[in-house]
Write a protein that holds these residues in place. Sequence first.
Motif, PDB file in Angstrom:
ATOM      1  N   GLY A 142      43.726  45.435  25.245  1.00 57.69           N
ATOM      2  CA  GLY A 142      44.741  44.579  25.797  1.00 57.69           C
ATOM      3  C   GLY A 142      45.086  44.804  27.295  1.00 57.69           C
ATOM      4  O   GLY A 142      44.534  45.900  27.763  1.00 57.69           O
ATOM      5  N   ARG A 143      45.575  43.983  27.898  1.00 57.72           N
ATOM      6  CA  ARG A 143      46.166  44.192  29.162  1.00 57.72           C
ATOM      7  C   ARG A 143      46.948  45.558  29.344  1.00 57.72           C
ATOM      8  O   ARG A 143      46.802  46.235  30.438  1.00 57.72           O
ATOM      9  N   GLY A 144      47.921  45.494  28.589  1.00 52.36           N
ATOM     10  CA  GLY A 144      48.863  46.661  28.534  1.00 52.36           C
ATOM     11  C   GLY A 144      49.289  46.972  27.235  1.00 52.36           C
ATOM     12  O   GLY A 144      49.000  46.326  26.254  1.00 52.36           O
ATOM     13  N   LYS A 145      50.217  48.027  27.096  1.00 50.27           N
ATOM     14  CA  LYS A 145      50.815  48.336  25.867  1.00 50.27           C
ATOM     15  C   LYS A 145      51.513  47.332  24.952  1.00 50.27           C
ATOM     16  O   LYS A 145      51.488  47.502  23.735  1.00 50.27           O
ATOM     17  N   ALA A 146      51.971  46.252  25.775  1.00 50.11           N
ATOM     18  CA  ALA A 146      52.695  45.295  25.047  1.00 50.11           C
ATOM     19  C   ALA A 146      51.654  44.348  24.113  1.00 50.11           C
ATOM     20  O   ALA A 146      52.160  43.548  23.271  1.00 50.11           O
ATOM     21  N   ASP A 167      45.621  48.491  31.994  1.00 55.57           N
ATOM     22  CA  ASP A 167      46.441  49.301  33.233  1.00 55.57           C
ATOM     23  C   ASP A 167      46.674  50.759  32.687  1.00 55.57           C
ATOM     24  O   ASP A 167      47.447  51.441  33.342  1.00 55.57           O
ATOM     25  N   GLY A 168      45.985  51.217  31.462  1.00 52.96           N
ATOM     26  CA  GLY A 168      46.060  52.545  31.118  1.00 52.96           C
ATOM     27  C   GLY A 168      47.278  52.935  30.496  1.00 52.96           C
ATOM     28  O   GLY A 168      47.874  54.082  30.299  1.00 52.96           O
ATOM     29  N   SER A 169      48.456  51.761  29.993  1.00 60.42           N
ATOM     30  CA  SER A 169      49.805  52.243  29.343  1.00 60.42           C
ATOM     31  C   SER A 169      49.502  52.857  28.207  1.00 60.42           C
ATOM     32  O   SER A 169      50.499  53.227  27.478  1.00 60.42           O
ATOM     33  N   MET A 170      48.348  52.384  27.375  1.00 60.16           N
ATOM     34  CA  MET A 170      48.161  52.917  26.066  1.00 60.16           C
ATOM     35  C   MET A 170      46.651  53.132  25.719  1.00 60.16           C
ATOM     36  O   MET A 170      45.861  52.425  26.100  1.00 60.16           O
ATOM     37  N   GLY A 171      46.311  54.300  25.373  1.00 62.20           N
ATOM     38  CA  GLY A 171      44.860  54.536  24.955  1.00 62.20           C
ATOM     39  C   GLY A 171      44.183  54.847  26.346  1.00 62.20           C
ATOM     40  O   GLY A 171      44.654  55.308  27.231  1.00 62.20           O
ATOM     41  N   SER A 172      42.668  54.582  26.393  1.00 53.39           N
ATOM     42  CA  SER A 172      41.969  54.794  27.352  1.00 53.39           C
ATOM     43  C   SER A 172      42.207  53.486  28.507  1.00 53.39           C
ATOM     44  O   SER A 172      42.262  52.571  27.939  1.00 53.39           O
ATOM     45  N   LYS A 173      42.044  53.974  29.614  1.00 52.21           N
ATOM     46  CA  LYS A 173      41.944  52.844  30.786  1.00 52.21           C
ATOM     47  C   LYS A 173      40.840  52.341  30.984  1.00 52.21           C
ATOM     48  O   LYS A 173      40.004  52.681  31.625  1.00 52.21           O
ATOM     49  N   MET A 174      40.469  51.185  30.320  1.00 49.84           N
ATOM     50  CA  MET A 174      39.373  50.639  30.428  1.00 49.84           C
ATOM     51  C   MET A 174      39.241  49.095  29.605  1.00 49.84           C
ATOM     52  O   MET A 174      40.264  48.902  29.181  1.00 49.84           O
ATOM     53  N   LEU A 175      38.304  48.511  29.804  1.00 47.69           N
ATOM     54  CA  LEU A 175      38.036  47.225  29.017  1.00 47.69           C
ATOM     55  C   LEU A 175      37.593  47.592  27.850  1.00 47.69           C
ATOM     56  O   LEU A 175      36.967  48.462  27.631  1.00 47.69           O
ATOM     57  N   VAL A 176      37.835  46.615  26.803  1.00 46.57           N
ATOM     58  CA  VAL A 176      37.335  46.883  25.583  1.00 46.57           C
ATOM     59  C   VAL A 176      35.989  46.648  25.284  1.00 46.57           C
ATOM     60  O   VAL A 176      35.229  47.362  24.456  1.00 46.57           O
ATOM     61  N   THR A 177      35.123  46.053  26.221  1.00 44.87           N
ATOM     62  CA  THR A 177      33.717  46.114  26.170  1.00 44.87           C
ATOM     63  C   THR A 177      33.184  47.425  26.843  1.00 44.87           C
ATOM     64  O   THR A 177      32.174  47.704  26.213  1.00 44.87           O
ATOM     65  N   GLU A 178      33.853  48.063  27.689  1.00 40.87           N
ATOM     66  CA  GLU A 178      33.281  49.334  27.922  1.00 40.87           C
ATOM     67  C   GLU A 178      33.550  50.271  26.735  1.00 40.87           C
ATOM     68  O   GLU A 178      32.762  51.063  26.454  1.00 40.87           O
ATOM     69  N   LEU A 179      34.700  50.153  26.088  1.00 36.93           N
ATOM     70  CA  LEU A 179      34.861  50.825  24.830  1.00 36.93           C
ATOM     71  C   LEU A 179      33.835  50.580  23.855  1.00 36.93           C
ATOM     72  O   LEU A 179      33.190  51.640  23.129  1.00 36.93           O
TER      73      LEU A 179
END
Length: 273
Positions: A142-146, A167-179
């Motif tokens: 997602g975009r952020g933790k919310a 924004d790195g507010s939860m989990g890894s700071k990246m796009l889900v496609t990178e994940l």
Amino acid sequence: MIAEILSNKKLSDQYYVMELRCPELTDGVKPGQFLMFRVREGYEPYLRRPFSFYGIKFSKDQRTFEILYKVVGLGTRMMTGMKRGEKIDIIAPLGNGFSLPSDIRTAVIVAGGIGLAPLLFLTEEVNKNRKDKVEAIFLYGGRGKADIIDIDRIKNISSEVRICTEDGSMGSKMLVTELLEGYLKEKRTGEYDQRSTGIFSCGPKAMLKIVSSIARKYNIPCQVSLESFMACGFGACLGCVVKVLQGKNGDIAYERVCKEGPVFDSERIVWDE
């Protein structure tokens, strides 16, 4: 048909989950199918709103289902004030949902934001209805933790959960496609088996385009659930058409997200539009 609200729970500042009871709802609702929800009688808002099934519970006594919604406009703002006992006019079930191959052993679930809705339902069904254990790898961004919600529920039904935010507010700071690409690279020389792996994804179109490209790169079948504005929900208005490849020759055709979709083989979608 008429559904009765049982609960309308706030999950975060923007996300709510509503549980409804509907005795008329038929058996066999598939993950990825959706319903059209009339917010209220009258002309504002005039059109019904489409929502994926977030979960379904059928028992001898009652049939209930959940929808997940994000507050983005007038209709969803009005929905936040709906109370237990209110009656809602719905049309359901609609569209074509996900299909699980009989030989699948690893389901890689890729959810972006509100795209969580059909994928949580899919993961619950994978675990509930299959005699042989299917590994569910849940990649959620997602975009952020919310924008990351219902984590405990996801963990309870998944073999592995990986989370990221832009924004790195939860989990890894990246796009889900990178994940997704990172997971596939990591597993490529390990226990990962392309022949019994499938990717299932829902989220913004730009995200799904990249998911489709990654699936092609690793030669993995991929099903995507497209998001679209809909006026009718059953194919009459032609307001949600998408360009696809059809037949052995790859001829260009148009299909309706609400009728032939919302779930498509990612290889059939003409993404560069």
